[in-house]
Design a protein around this motif. Structure first.
Motif, PDB file in Angstrom:
ATOM      1  N   THR A  65     -45.956 -85.279   6.412  1.00 29.87           N
ATOM      2  CA  THR A  65     -45.960 -84.544   5.137  1.00 29.87           C
ATOM      3  C   THR A  65     -46.223 -85.419   3.916  1.00 29.87           C
ATOM      4  N   GLY A  66     -46.131 -86.732   4.083  1.00 32.52           N
ATOM      5  CA  GLY A  66     -46.273 -87.613   2.939  1.00 32.52           C
ATOM      6  C   GLY A  66     -45.002 -87.746   2.121  1.00 32.52           C
ATOM      7  N   LEU A  67     -43.937 -87.084   2.558  1.00 31.13           N
ATOM      8  CA  LEU A  67     -42.640 -87.172   1.878  1.00 31.13           C
ATOM      9  C   LEU A  67     -41.709 -88.080   2.679  1.00 31.13           C
ATOM     10  N   SER A  68     -40.704 -88.634   2.012  1.00 28.46           N
ATOM     11  CA  SER A  68     -39.730 -89.461   2.713  1.00 28.46           C
ATOM     12  C   SER A  68     -38.688 -88.607   3.422  1.00 28.46           C
ATOM     13  N   SER A  69     -38.520 -87.360   2.975  1.00 21.59           N
ATOM     14  CA  SER A  69     -37.537 -86.456   3.551  1.00 21.59           C
ATOM     15  C   SER A  69     -38.050 -85.026   3.452  1.00 21.59           C
ATOM     16  N   VAL A  70     -37.848 -84.252   4.507  1.00 19.96           N
ATOM     17  CA  VAL A  70     -38.184 -82.831   4.472  1.00 19.96           C
ATOM     18  C   VAL A  70     -36.877 -82.052   4.437  1.00 19.96           C
ATOM     19  N   ASN A 111     -36.812 -84.128  -1.595  1.00 20.53           N
ATOM     20  CA  ASN A 111     -35.699 -84.321  -2.524  1.00 20.53           C
ATOM     21  C   ASN A 111     -36.047 -83.967  -3.965  1.00 20.53           C
ATOM     22  N   GLY A 112     -37.317 -83.939  -4.283  1.00 20.45           N
ATOM     23  CA  GLY A 112     -37.736 -83.705  -5.656  1.00 20.45           C
ATOM     24  C   GLY A 112     -38.198 -82.285  -5.915  1.00 20.45           C
ATOM     25  N   PRO A 113     -38.920 -82.073  -7.032  1.00 22.65           N
ATOM     26  CA  PRO A 113     -39.340 -80.724  -7.431  1.00 22.65           C
ATOM     27  C   PRO A 113     -40.656 -80.267  -6.823  1.00 22.65           C
ATOM     28  N   GLN A 114     -41.283 -81.098  -6.013  1.00 22.16           N
ATOM     29  CA  GLN A 114     -42.604 -80.776  -5.494  1.00 22.16           C
ATOM     30  C   GLN A 114     -42.546 -79.803  -4.323  1.00 22.16           C
ATOM     31  N   LEU A 115     -43.393 -78.795  -4.383  1.00 19.38           N
ATOM     32  CA  LEU A 115     -43.597 -77.841  -3.295  1.00 19.38           C
ATOM     33  C   LEU A 115     -44.983 -78.062  -2.712  1.00 19.38           C
ATOM     34  N   TYR A 162     -36.725 -79.196 -11.233  1.00 15.02           N
ATOM     35  CA  TYR A 162     -35.481 -79.423 -10.512  1.00 15.02           C
ATOM     36  C   TYR A 162     -35.750 -79.362  -9.007  1.00 15.02           C
ATOM     37  N   SER A 163     -34.930 -80.054  -8.232  1.00 11.05           N
ATOM     38  CA  SER A 163     -35.075 -79.994  -6.782  1.00 11.05           C
ATOM     39  C   SER A 163     -34.609 -78.639  -6.256  1.00 11.05           C
ATOM     40  N   ILE A 164     -35.042 -78.315  -5.051  1.00  9.07           N
ATOM     41  CA  ILE A 164     -34.797 -77.011  -4.442  1.00  9.07           C
ATOM     42  C   ILE A 164     -33.637 -77.109  -3.452  1.00  9.07           C
ATOM     43  N   SER A 165     -32.731 -76.128  -3.502  1.00  9.43           N
ATOM     44  CA  SER A 165     -31.600 -76.125  -2.581  1.00  9.43           C
ATOM     45  C   SER A 165     -31.747 -75.102  -1.461  1.00  9.43           C
ATOM     46  N   GLY A 166     -32.691 -74.193  -1.575  1.00 12.02           N
ATOM     47  CA  GLY A 166     -32.917 -73.201  -0.532  1.00 12.02           C
ATOM     48  C   GLY A 166     -34.192 -72.438  -0.788  1.00 12.02           C
ATOM     49  N   MET A 167     -34.886 -72.006   0.285  1.00 12.35           N
ATOM     50  CA  MET A 167     -36.087 -71.199   0.082  1.00 12.35           C
ATOM     51  C   MET A 167     -36.382 -70.366   1.312  1.00 12.35           C
ATOM     52  N   SER A 168     -37.144 -69.289   1.095  1.00 10.97           N
ATOM     53  CA  SER A 168     -37.435 -68.343   2.167  1.00 10.97           C
ATOM     54  C   SER A 168     -38.659 -67.521   1.786  1.00 10.97           C
ATOM     55  N   MET A 169     -39.440 -67.111   2.797  1.00 10.58           N
ATOM     56  CA  MET A 169     -40.568 -66.222   2.546  1.00 10.58           C
ATOM     57  C   MET A 169     -40.083 -64.785   2.505  1.00 10.58           C
ATOM     58  N   SER A 170     -40.530 -64.035   1.495  1.00 10.17           N
ATOM     59  CA  SER A 170     -40.162 -62.626   1.399  1.00 10.17           C
ATOM     60  C   SER A 170     -41.051 -61.793   2.303  1.00 10.17           C
ATOM     61  N   GLY A 210     -37.925 -79.619  10.057  1.00 10.64           N
ATOM     62  CA  GLY A 210     -38.078 -80.652   9.039  1.00 10.64           C
ATOM     63  C   GLY A 210     -37.004 -81.709   9.206  1.00 10.64           C
ATOM     64  N   GLU A 211     -37.403 -82.976   9.243  1.00 12.34           N
ATOM     65  CA  GLU A 211     -36.459 -84.057   9.461  1.00 12.34           C
ATOM     66  C   GLU A 211     -36.027 -84.695   8.145  1.00 12.34           C
ATOM     67  N   MET A 212     -34.749 -85.003   8.042  1.00 11.48           N
ATOM     68  CA  MET A 212     -34.169 -85.444   6.789  1.00 11.48           C
ATOM     69  C   MET A 212     -34.635 -86.832   6.354  1.00 11.48           C
ATOM     70  N   PHE A 213     -34.904 -87.704   7.318  1.00 15.69           N
ATOM     71  CA  PHE A 213     -35.196 -89.085   6.948  1.00 15.69           C
ATOM     72  C   PHE A 213     -36.588 -89.580   7.340  1.00 15.69           C
TER      73      PHE A 213
END
Length: 287
Positions: free
Chosen positions: A29-34, A50-54, A73-81, A269-272
């Motif tokens: 994903t190019g991210l350090s954490s998913v 961890n950041g604001p990027q989607l 702001y960072s995201i704490s939860g998300m879901s497809m409607s 998605g893996e945390m580390f």
């Protein structure tokens, strides 16, 4: 020589069955954490770290779209409607948003004095949000227009249902399933307590991402033991999906978030590691 054997089936019927997990795809994903994943279809998923990027990425790791949250702001939860919009929340401003596309992100409602920790979009258009503050923890249900319709907080005996709820989902029968610190809490759609699941054979259990497949199995990430628990709708553990035998890249490493695609494959998605691993866990079999 072997005699010819003919196998006849009086009635050919296939049903979905739980099988040994197989990593069928690994997505960088190019991210350090998913931290969160939400599948759009069998080929693409929204994700964030961890950041604001989607990011919207396909299963080959190609980045299709990218944007940032309104206040970064960072995201704490998300879901497809059910209508195909991405709905997400942030603890920083205690707000819930809906994104139709990357240029149109709409504020929906506030969670008031509570921090939103997790979010799930129901099939009927309702939105479930797990919330927490220093005194209380609960699940709030909101209508599609943002009006709160229900608090789920107290058992029939007066005790509190939750300690600190995070990820949340709902199965086909309407049961609400919540990852809560050291257990999974399951209630009916009306909020009546059904059961707790504590990880069964594992000494420690830290449930994270949670989802439900077509068989109404509760699927929950265990980022301490690096497995995915599969539990039936009555709370019985069916399997611990362990991919450690599939090589260094294939094994799960601190799984944090889960989402099911249209084929019921689990996107983990893996945390580390910053990777998403796609697991096949169901198969059509003859009965």
């Amino acid at each position: 020589m072997f005699a010819d054997v003919q196998i006849t089936r009086t009635k050919e019927e296939k049903v979905l069955r739980l099988v040994e997990p197989l990593v069928v795809n690994i997505v960088p994903t190019g991210l350090s954490s998913v931290r969160h994943v939400s599948c759009v279809d069998s080929e693409t998923t929204w994700l964030c770290g961890n950041g604001p990027q989607l990011k919207l990425m396909d299963r080959r790791g190609k980045e299709l779209k990218t944007t940032k949250t309104p206040k970064q702001y960072s995201i704490s939860g998300m879901s497809m409607s059910i209508s195909g919009d991405l709905v997400f929340c942030s603890t920083a401003d205690r707000s819930v948003y809906k994104m139709k596309d990357i240029k149109h992100i709409e504020y929906l409602f506030s969670t008031g004095d509570f921090e939103p920790c997790g979010l799930h979009c129901c099939r009927n258009g309702d939105i479930l949000v797990s919330v927490y503050n220093n005194q209380r923890a609960k699940v709030d249900k909101f209508g599609s227009k943002g009006y709160k319709t229900q608090d789920i907080e107290i058992k029939e005996n007066g005790r509190r249902l939750f300690k600190k709820p995070t990820f949340i989902t709902q199965n086909k029968t309407g049961d609400i399933c919540v990852s809560d610190q050291d257990r999974v809490v399951v209630t009916t759609d009306c909020g009546t307590f059904r059961f707790n699941y504590y990880g069964r054979k594992f000494k420690t259990f830290t449930p994270r991402g949670i989802c439900c497949n077509k068989l109404s199995h509760i699927i929950v990430a265990d980022n301490i033991n690096n497995v995915i628990h599969v539990v039936n709708e009555n709370g019985t553990m069916l399997s611990a999906l362990d991919t450690s035998g599939q090589g260094i890249l294939g094994r799960l490493y601190s799984p944090s978030s889960l989402s099911l695609d249209e084929s019921d494959n689990i996107w983990v998605g893996e945390m580390f590691s910053g990777l998403i691993k796609v697991l096949k866990h169901l198969e059509l079999c003859y009965v």
